[in-house]
Structure formats: structure tokens, C-alpha cells
Write a protein that holds these residues in place. Structure first.
Motif, PDB file in Angstrom:
ATOM      1  N   MET A   7      -0.990  -8.924   2.820  1.00 12.82           N
ATOM      2  CA  MET A   7      -1.579  -8.643   2.136  1.00 12.82           C
ATOM      3  C   MET A   7      -1.917  -7.272   0.690  1.00 12.82           C
ATOM      4  SD  MET A   7      -5.273  -9.821   1.974  1.00 12.82           S
ATOM      5  CE  MET A   7      -6.745  -9.250   1.729  1.00 12.82           C
ATOM      6  N   VAL A   8      -1.116  -6.159   1.442  1.00 17.50           N
ATOM      7  CA  VAL A   8      -0.892  -5.336   0.802  1.00 17.50           C
ATOM      8  C   VAL A   8      -0.637  -5.265   0.208  1.00 17.50           C
ATOM      9  CG1 VAL A   8      -0.602  -3.145   0.991  1.00 17.50           C
ATOM     10  CG2 VAL A   8      -1.376  -3.519   2.702  1.00 17.50           C
ATOM     11  N   ASP A   9       0.595  -5.921  -0.385  1.00 13.03           N
ATOM     12  CA  ASP A   9       1.210  -6.297  -1.387  1.00 13.03           C
ATOM     13  C   ASP A   9       0.436  -7.518  -2.191  1.00 13.03           C
ATOM     14  OD1 ASP A   9       3.532  -5.442  -0.487  1.00 13.03           O
ATOM     15  OD2 ASP A   9       4.400  -7.520   0.772  1.00 13.03           O
ATOM     16  N   TYR A  10      -0.172  -8.044  -2.462  1.00 17.99           N
ATOM     17  CA  TYR A  10      -1.178  -8.479  -3.208  1.00 17.99           C
ATOM     18  C   TYR A  10      -2.157  -7.605  -4.403  1.00 17.99           C
ATOM     19  CZ  TYR A  10      -4.581 -12.100  -4.952  1.00 17.99           C
ATOM     20  OH  TYR A  10      -5.577 -12.186  -5.761  1.00 17.99           O
ATOM     21  N   VAL A  11      -2.570  -7.193  -2.715  1.00 17.97           N
ATOM     22  CA  VAL A  11      -3.576  -6.758  -3.527  1.00 17.97           C
ATOM     23  C   VAL A  11      -3.113  -5.818  -4.564  1.00 17.97           C
ATOM     24  CG1 VAL A  11      -4.967  -4.354  -2.964  1.00 17.97           C
ATOM     25  CG2 VAL A  11      -5.817  -6.900  -1.659  1.00 17.97           C
ATOM     26  N   ASP A  12      -2.053  -4.331  -4.245  1.00 18.40           N
ATOM     27  CA  ASP A  12      -1.141  -4.262  -5.427  1.00 18.40           C
ATOM     28  C   ASP A  12      -0.827  -4.683  -6.517  1.00 18.40           C
ATOM     29  OD1 ASP A  12      -1.797  -1.674  -3.206  1.00 18.40           O
ATOM     30  OD2 ASP A  12      -0.403  -2.223  -2.513  1.00 18.40           O
ATOM     31  N   LYS A  13      -0.985  -5.709  -6.503  1.00 25.35           N
ATOM     32  CA  LYS A  13      -0.216  -6.614  -7.719  1.00 25.35           C
ATOM     33  C   LYS A  13      -1.492  -6.407  -8.697  1.00 25.35           C
ATOM     34  CE  LYS A  13       3.665  -8.939  -5.661  1.00 25.35           C
ATOM     35  NZ  LYS A  13       4.153  -9.292  -4.756  1.00 25.35           N
ATOM     36  N   THR A  14      -2.548  -6.701  -7.828  1.00 18.22           N
ATOM     37  CA  THR A  14      -3.903  -6.820  -8.487  1.00 18.22           C
ATOM     38  C   THR A  14      -4.548  -6.066  -9.522  1.00 18.22           C
ATOM     39  OG1 THR A  14      -4.863  -6.834  -7.148  1.00 18.22           O
ATOM     40  CG2 THR A  14      -4.167  -8.957  -7.547  1.00 18.22           C
ATOM     41  N   ARG A  15      -4.188  -4.479  -8.831  1.00 15.56           N
ATOM     42  CA  ARG A  15      -4.937  -3.235  -8.916  1.00 15.56           C
ATOM     43  C   ARG A  15      -3.528  -2.756 -10.146  1.00 15.56           C
ATOM     44  NH1 ARG A  15      -5.985  -0.023  -3.611  1.00 15.56           N
ATOM     45  NH2 ARG A  15      -6.843   0.901  -5.259  1.00 15.56           N
ATOM     46  N   SER A  16      -4.720  -1.772 -10.865  1.00 13.16           N
ATOM     47  CA  SER A  16      -3.615  -1.525 -12.132  1.00 13.16           C
ATOM     48  C   SER A  16      -2.814  -0.268 -11.350  1.00 13.16           C
ATOM     49  CB  SER A  16      -4.899  -0.246 -12.482  1.00 13.16           C
ATOM     50  OG  SER A  16      -4.682   0.732 -13.132  1.00 13.16           O
ATOM     51  N   PRO A  17      -1.653  -0.238 -12.628  1.00 14.15           N
ATOM     52  CA  PRO A  17      -0.389   0.593 -11.807  1.00 14.15           C
ATOM     53  C   PRO A  17      -0.472   1.811 -11.550  1.00 14.15           C
ATOM     54  CG  PRO A  17      -0.413  -0.233 -13.974  1.00 14.15           C
ATOM     55  CD  PRO A  17      -2.135  -0.627 -13.442  1.00 14.15           C
ATOM     56  N   GLU A  18      -2.296   3.041 -12.336  1.00 17.35           N
ATOM     57  CA  GLU A  18      -2.175   4.116 -12.214  1.00 17.35           C
ATOM     58  C   GLU A  18      -2.726   3.618 -10.777  1.00 17.35           C
ATOM     59  OE1 GLU A  18      -3.131   2.874 -14.912  1.00 17.35           O
ATOM     60  OE2 GLU A  18      -1.996   2.739 -15.993  1.00 17.35           O
ATOM     61  N   ARG A  19      -3.182   3.161 -10.249  1.00 14.78           N
ATOM     62  CA  ARG A  19      -4.392   3.432  -8.659  1.00 14.78           C
ATOM     63  C   ARG A  19      -3.196   3.259  -7.411  1.00 14.78           C
ATOM     64  NH1 ARG A  19      -9.429   0.509  -8.437  1.00 14.78           N
ATOM     65  NH2 ARG A  19      -9.656   1.939  -6.773  1.00 14.78           N
ATOM     66  N   ARG A  20      -3.068   4.489  -6.888  1.00  8.68           N
ATOM     67  CA  ARG A  20      -2.515   4.844  -5.885  1.00  8.68           C
ATOM     68  C   ARG A  20      -2.181   3.210  -4.706  1.00  8.68           C
ATOM     69  NH1 ARG A  20      -5.079   9.099  -1.784  1.00  8.68           N
ATOM     70  NH2 ARG A  20      -6.421   7.619  -1.498  1.00  8.68           N
ATOM     71  N   PRO A  21      -1.195   3.036  -4.283  1.00  6.87           N
ATOM     72  CA  PRO A  21      -0.857   1.960  -3.639  1.00  6.87           C
ATOM     73  C   PRO A  21      -2.043   2.018  -2.256  1.00  6.87           C
ATOM     74  CG  PRO A  21       0.115   3.365  -3.193  1.00  6.87           C
ATOM     75  CD  PRO A  21      -0.274   3.975  -4.267  1.00  6.87           C
ATOM     76  N   SER A  22      -2.489   0.317  -2.220  1.00  2.00           N
ATOM     77  CA  SER A  22      -3.563  -0.177  -0.859  1.00  2.00           C
ATOM     78  C   SER A  22      -2.818   0.422   0.539  1.00  2.00           C
ATOM     79  CB  SER A  22      -3.650  -1.385  -0.767  1.00  2.00           C
ATOM     80  OG  SER A  22      -4.177  -1.466  -2.112  1.00  2.00           O
ATOM     81  N   THR A  23      -3.955   0.827   1.480  1.00  2.00           N
ATOM     82  CA  THR A  23      -2.341   1.019   2.435  1.00  2.00           C
ATOM     83  C   THR A  23      -3.507  -0.358   3.418  1.00  2.00           C
ATOM     84  OG1 THR A  23      -4.747   2.092   3.946  1.00  2.00           O
ATOM     85  CG2 THR A  23      -2.868   3.401   3.195  1.00  2.00           C
ATOM     86  N   GLN A  24      -2.123   0.173   4.936  1.00  2.00           N
ATOM     87  CA  GLN A  24      -2.269  -1.216   6.089  1.00  2.00           C
ATOM     88  C   GLN A  24      -3.829  -1.085   6.678  1.00  2.00           C
ATOM     89  OE1 GLN A  24      -0.458  -3.699   6.360  1.00  2.00           O
ATOM     90  NE2 GLN A  24      -1.889  -4.621   7.451  1.00  2.00           N
ATOM     91  N   SER A  25      -4.368   0.349   7.135  1.00  2.00           N
ATOM     92  CA  SER A  25      -5.707  -0.044   7.400  1.00  2.00           C
ATOM     93  C   SER A  25      -6.657   0.164   5.936  1.00  2.00           C
ATOM     94  CB  SER A  25      -5.860   2.053   7.811  1.00  2.00           C
ATOM     95  OG  SER A  25      -6.105   2.254   6.617  1.00  2.00           O
ATOM     96  N   PHE A  26      -6.388   0.013   4.978  1.00  2.00           N
ATOM     97  CA  PHE A  26      -7.280  -0.508   4.033  1.00  2.00           C
ATOM     98  C   PHE A  26      -7.698  -1.515   4.102  1.00  2.00           C
ATOM     99  CE2 PHE A  26      -7.837  -2.282  -0.055  1.00  2.00           C
ATOM    100  CZ  PHE A  26      -9.167  -2.591  -0.044  1.00  2.00           C
ATOM    101  N   ALA A  27      -6.109  -2.605   4.100  1.00  2.00           N
ATOM    102  CA  ALA A  27      -6.226  -3.845   4.085  1.00  2.00           C
ATOM    103  C   ALA A  27      -7.071  -4.763   5.646  1.00  2.00           C
ATOM    104  CB  ALA A  27      -4.795  -5.012   3.994  1.00  2.00           C
ATOM    105  N   SER A  28      -6.917  -4.060   6.367  1.00  2.00           N
ATOM    106  CA  SER A  28      -7.196  -4.166   8.186  1.00  2.00           C
ATOM    107  C   SER A  28      -9.374  -4.167   7.948  1.00  2.00           C
ATOM    108  CB  SER A  28      -6.735  -3.655   8.688  1.00  2.00           C
ATOM    109  OG  SER A  28      -5.032  -3.362   9.000  1.00  2.00           O
ATOM    110  N   ARG A  29      -8.534  -3.040   7.724  1.00  2.00           N
ATOM    111  CA  ARG A  29     -10.641  -3.103   7.327  1.00  2.00           C
ATOM    112  C   ARG A  29     -11.248  -3.802   6.503  1.00  2.00           C
ATOM    113  NH1 ARG A  29      -9.767   2.706   6.273  1.00  2.00           N
ATOM    114  NH2 ARG A  29     -10.314   2.493   4.544  1.00  2.00           N
TER     115      ARG A  29
END
Length: 112
Positions: A1-23
Motif C-alpha cells: 500500500m505504501v509503495d502504491y501511494v508513493d508512486k502516485t504522489r509527487s516526487p518532491e514530497r517525502r515518502p509515506s510511512t507505514q503508520s500513515f498507510a495504517s491510519r
């Protein structure tokens, strides 16, 4: 899930964390959507100020947001937010008559 979110976000943004995906997943499972709920708390503009602004606006349609804010002791942003809530559009431009050579007769009849 985290990998999918990171691929769809802008490259300038920080990568998502596991806790973000869980919440986010837990929030979706619980409520069926992930949008934030409206915040609670006191409104920036109280009812007397709202009524005062509406009366003042009705009496003078050309009053500025700055003047309304000053007369009612609220911020300009509070007046703009109040306008949005009440669906008041202070700067909606309407084209009444376009000045072209094609409508010379129409312009002359309006001047009479």
C-alpha cells in the motif's frame, strides 16, 4: 500500500510511512471514506456580527470586504469565509453590453 501511494504522489514530497498507510486504511474501514471531519469549535463570526454584515451589505452593495471587517471587528478572512458560507459573490463580473461596431443600433437605443 505504501509503495502504491508513493508512486502516485509527487516526487518532491517525502515518502509515506507505514503508520500513515495504517491510519488511512483504518479510517476507511471505520467510516467508509478518508476525508477529514469538519472541525469543531467556535465560529470566527458570531450571529450578531453576521446579521450586522448582512444588513450593512444590503444598505450599501458597494461596501468593501475591508470596510465590513473593520465595522464588525472581525478579520477580512472571516468576512470572506462568511461570504462563502452564505454563497455571496462580491466580485462576480457580468458583461452587460459588449461595445462592438456590430451592435451600433442597440447601443444608440440604450442611450436614448
Amino acid at each position: 500500500m505504501v509503495d502504491y501511494v508513493d508512486k502516485t504522489r509527487s516526487p518532491e514530497r517525502r515518502p509515506s510511512t507505514q503508520s500513515f498507510a495504517s491510519r488511512t486504511i483504518a479510517k476507511y474501514s471505520e467510516m467508509g471514506y478518508v476525508a477529514d471531519l469538519p472541525r469543531t469549535g467556535q465560529s470566527k463570526v458570531i450571529d450578531e456580527q453576521k446579521l450586522s454584515m448582512l444588513v450593512e451589505l444590503e444598505n450599501d452593495l458597494h461596501i468593501s470586504i475591508r470596510a465590513l471587517a473593520l465595522h464588525n471587528n472581525v478579520s477580512q478572512n472571516a468576512v470572506v469565509e462568511f461570504f462563502k458560507q452564505e454563497k455571496i459573490y462580491p466580485y462576480k463580473v457580468h458583461l452587460l453590453l459588449e461595445m462592438t461596431e456590430d451592435n451600433l443600433g442597440q447601443r444608440q437605443s440604450l442611450c436614448e
